[in-house]
Scaffold this active site. Structure first.
Site, short mmCIF file in Angstrom:
data_model
loop_
_atom_site.label_atom_id
_atom_site.label_comp_id
_atom_site.label_asym_id
_atom_site.label_seq_id
_atom_site.Cartn_x
_atom_site.Cartn_y
_atom_site.Cartn_z
N HIS A 217 71.32 42.23 40.46
CA HIS A 217 71.31 40.94 39.76
C HIS A 217 70.55 41.03 38.43
O HIS A 217 70.10 40.01 37.92
CB HIS A 217 70.70 39.87 40.65
N LYS B 68 36.69 45.23 40.28
CA LYS B 68 36.96 45.12 41.72
C LYS B 68 36.94 43.68 42.19
O LYS B 68 37.68 43.30 43.09
CB LYS B 68 35.89 45.95 42.46
N CYS C 223 31.65 40.59 35.98
CA CYS C 223 30.37 41.07 35.50
C CYS C 223 29.36 41.13 36.65
O CYS C 223 29.46 40.37 37.62
CB CYS C 223 29.75 40.22 34.40
N ASN D 264 27.28 35.95 34.15
CA ASN D 264 28.56 36.23 34.79
C ASN D 264 29.30 34.90 34.91
O ASN D 264 28.75 33.94 35.43
CB ASN D 264 28.30 36.83 36.19
N GLY D 265 30.55 34.84 34.41
CA GLY D 265 31.30 33.59 34.48
C GLY D 265 31.89 33.24 33.13
O GLY D 265 31.92 34.08 32.22
N GLU E 219 53.46 46.37 46.56
CA GLU E 219 52.13 46.96 46.61
C GLU E 219 52.14 48.40 46.06
O GLU E 219 51.23 48.80 45.34
CB GLU E 219 51.60 46.92 48.06
N ARG F 122 32.20 45.40 39.45
CA ARG F 122 32.45 44.07 38.91
C ARG F 122 32.87 44.11 37.44
O ARG F 122 33.13 43.09 36.82
CB ARG F 122 31.20 43.21 39.04
N GLU G 52 48.37 50.14 38.27
CA GLU G 52 46.96 49.86 37.97
C GLU G 52 46.14 51.12 37.77
O GLU G 52 45.15 51.10 37.03
CB GLU G 52 46.32 48.92 38.99
N TRP H 84 32.59 42.77 32.41
CA TRP H 84 34.06 42.76 32.36
C TRP H 84 34.41 41.71 31.31
O TRP H 84 34.11 40.53 31.47
CB TRP H 84 34.65 42.38 33.71
N LYS I 95 49.95 49.62 42.89
CA LYS I 95 49.03 50.77 42.93
C LYS I 95 49.31 51.71 41.77
O LYS I 95 48.40 52.14 41.08
CB LYS I 95 49.16 51.56 44.25
O1 M6R Z 1 38.99 40.72 46.52
P1 M6R Z 1 40.40 40.23 46.58
O2 M6R Z 1 41.18 40.83 47.68
O3 M6R Z 1 40.49 38.73 46.56
O4 M6R Z 1 41.04 40.75 45.21
C1 M6R Z 1 42.33 40.41 44.85
C2 M6R Z 1 42.85 41.30 43.75
O5 M6R Z 1 42.06 41.19 42.61
C3 M6R Z 1 42.88 42.77 44.18
O6 M6R Z 1 43.64 42.94 45.34
C4 M6R Z 1 43.49 43.65 43.06
O7 M6R Z 1 44.83 43.33 42.91
C5 M6R Z 1 43.29 45.13 43.38
N1 M6R Z 1 42.79 45.81 42.22
C6 M6R Z 1 44.53 45.82 43.76
O8 M6R Z 1 44.33 47.17 44.01
#
Ligand code: M6R
Length: 613
Positions: free
Chosen positions: A509, A608, A2, A103-104, A486, A27, A493, A77, A490
């Protein structure tokens, strides 16, 4: 997560707050809301979904209803309760006099709620925040002093919070409090600001106070008073903010993600400048605060991170172990915490985070700090909470990353880890010829990245061809196994396609049972020690009718009858190849998502910056 913004001064609060919130949507964007306080009135406007929905509602209001010069706003969020209007912030008390944005997570809200209900509080939402609203209102009824009410309430709250509170009978003040969640107070002239992050206020002021845990602040247009956990007034520590006003422009690209993917050659140049001059000169890393003696004593490395940053850490493990011989463990921050981790003063703990605010990683770092390990933080935000915990701080200088899907920050993290591993190896007097090779490759990386980015037609066609598949498997071995993880992250998400990364050798396996013509397999094969092995694993997948996409730097006759589609990347040594392969996978995910019409930059359910554990 948030984002919260508060304003008190002479301007229309609604304008400052909406603009500030637009910089904080990274956020969370499940709902947005604002409370405008003036002349014994508190007007609350809320809307589910993105900030644009709230803006539409505000456009329909009479000027006299939105011209207050005090206000607080929120972009959410969802943690507790659906992303509905009723759960949107600000929250309020029975008589709607007090408003709060938060926020929290208030961890003990379930204990507090029945107690407050017995006292007559009526709860409308499913949020933990509403408990704080009623609790503070209750304290206010006793003291008639908003500061005292907040000071007394926070002593009863457990968990994490950054919040702003107003009361309609006191439009001349906002009370802010913080514990384990970011909050800054922007210092203006005749006006002051509160925000979760700098971009929200940088247009108005370059001076700010970083509120510390357990502090409470009383903010008026002309004054800011900060109190410690014992309610003692303390001196204001005003700092200069490290940002220029940010032009959040897509620079002609359709999405921030595409722009950020294309920025990667420059990001690499930025990371290398002043640190890596040529292949024959030692890497310069002034940010590392370890003496040669301390460095030599490091006998163990632990890397802690989440999501994409964790995948960068996994690449780092390969490079560190190869170059330095020091054993490296890489662990998700959320798994590192709440158990007895083995670390001591000879352990180097590396925390990696784009935002520097990820709650799980902050908790893990604090745990490692208690073991007297040297804490090295690799982050894109040198002003972040994590940066403040660092013994050594390695800023990655990738520039602000807006898209929720991390791309250029991953590239900068990889580069920082290569440099760090080389720095360690060189300080341990390793005369490894591999070091020279890596340096050479790093210096030519920008032009190789440009070669991929200048011709993306093939990747776009592949994206279109495979966009209707519901599942994907990414495979690789060795240093590109993290690339498979990774790439899969990508894709899932931003397109919501079920994608999983596996070490190619693990396919047989278990996962191979899922293979048929409906399950494409993307394989990363670089010329090197595991090339033939991955090729065999691809044959096994082909024999199960899986469609195969190969990402490779090696032109091989064997590919012809094996792969349905191939992406050729420039020639590169295996150990640096993750930095090229990932760009292909980022582009593939981007174009699939874009082709499917998904919200590329703000995918559903994500944020983010993940500031809750
Ligand atoms: O800000 P950070 O690098 O600590 O964030 C970690 C993850 O939340 C972040 O990498 C998330 O997985 C991304 N959305 C991936 O694209």
């Amino acid at each position: 997560m948030c984002g919260i913004v508060g304003y008190i001064g002479k301007k229309r609060a609604v304008d400052v707050i909406l603009k500030g919130l637009s910089y904080l949507e990274y956020r969370g964007y499940d709902s947005a809301g604002i409370a405008l306080i003036s002349d014994n009135s508190a007007r609350i406007f809320k809307a589910p979904g993105k900030l644009s929905n709230l803006k539409e509602i505000l456009c329909l209001q009479k000027e006299s209803d939105i011209n207050a010069t005090t206000g607080i706003g929120h972009t959410r969020w969802a943690t507790h309760g659906l992303p509905t209007e009723i759960n949107a912030h600000p929250h309020t008390c029975n008589c709607k006099s007090l408003t709060i944005v938060h926020n929290g997570i208030i961890e003990n809200y379930k204990d507090l709620k029945p107690v407050l209900e017995k006292k007559g509080c009526k709860f409308l939402s499913q949020t933990d925040t509403e408990v704080a609203a009623h609790l503070i209102a209750h304290e206010f009824n006793e003291t008639k002093d908003l500061l005292k009410a907040v000071q007394s309430a926070v002593k009863k709250l457990k968990g994490a919070y950054a919040f702003c509170v107003t009361h309609k009978s006191m439009p001349d003040r906002i009370i802010a409090a913080r514990k384990n969640a970011p909050l800054i107070i922007g210092v203006g002239e005749g006006e002051n600001f509160i925000a979760s992050d700098i971009p929200a206020i940088i247009e108005y002021t370059k001076k700010a106070i970083y509120l510390s845990d357990n502090q409470v602040a009383e903010i008026k247009a002309e004054s800011i008073k900060i109190y410690d956990e014992n309610d003692n007034l303390i001196a204001n520590k005003v700092e200069n903010l490290p940002f220029e006003p940010i032009a959040l422009s897509k620079m002609g690209y359709k999405h921030f993600m595409l722009k950020e993917i294309h920025e990667q050659p420059d990001v690499v140049r930025n990371v290398l400048v002043d640190k890596l001059h040529d292949e024959d000169t030692a890497v310069v890393l002034d940010d590392v605060q370890l003496t040669k003696d301390e460095l030599e004593k490091i006998n163990r490395i632990q890397i802690i991170a989440c999501g994409t940053s964790l995948h960068a850490g996994l690449v780092g493990k390969y490079v560190f172990e190869e170059l330095t011989g020091i054993p490296v463990d890489v662990e998700a921050s959320s798994e590192y915490i709440y158990r007895n981790t083995i670390a001591d003063e000879n352990t180097l703990v590396i925390g990696i985070s784009q935002s520097g605010e990820t709650a799980d990683t902050i908790t893990a770092i604090k745990q490692a700090k208690d073991k007297n390990s040297h804490i090295l933080i690799i982050t894109n935000r040198k002003d972040s909470a994590m940066a403040r915990l660092a013994d050594s701080l390695l800023p990655i200088n990738a520039g602000i990353e807006v898209s929720v899907a991390a791309t250029k920050s991953y590239m900068a993290q990889l580069l920082s880890l290569y440099l760090l591993a080389i720095y360690f190896a060189e300080n341990k007097n390793s005369k490894n010829s591999l070091i020279k090779d890596i340096k050479k490759e790093l210096l030519t990386l920008p032009s190789k990245l440009e070669a991929i980015l200048n011709d993306t037609k093939n990747i776009e066609n592949i994206a279109k061809k495979y966009s209707s598949y519901k599942n994907f498997i990414f495979i690789a071995r060795g240093i590109n196994y993290p690339s498979a993880l990774e790439g899969a992250l990508k894709l899932k998400e931003i397109s919501y396609i079920n994608a999983t990364g596996y070490p190619a050798g693990e396919l047989k396996h278990g996962p191979i049972a899922m293979l048929d013509e409906t399950m494409p397999v993307l394989a990363i094969l670089n010329e090197g020690i595991v090339y033939d092995k991955v090729l065999s694993n691809c044959e096994e997948a082909k024999a199960r009718q899986a469609k195969l996409i190969g990402v490779t730097n090696f032109i091989d006759e064997k590919h012809k009858n094996l792969f349905d589609d191939t992406v050729i990347i420039p020639e590169i040594k295996d150990i640096v190849s993750p930095a090229l392969n990932i760009v292909v996978l980022q582009l593939l995910a981007y174009h699939i998502s874009e082709y499917l019409g998904k919200d590329v930059d703000q995918p559903r359910n994500l944020a983010k910056s993940v500031t809750v554990e």
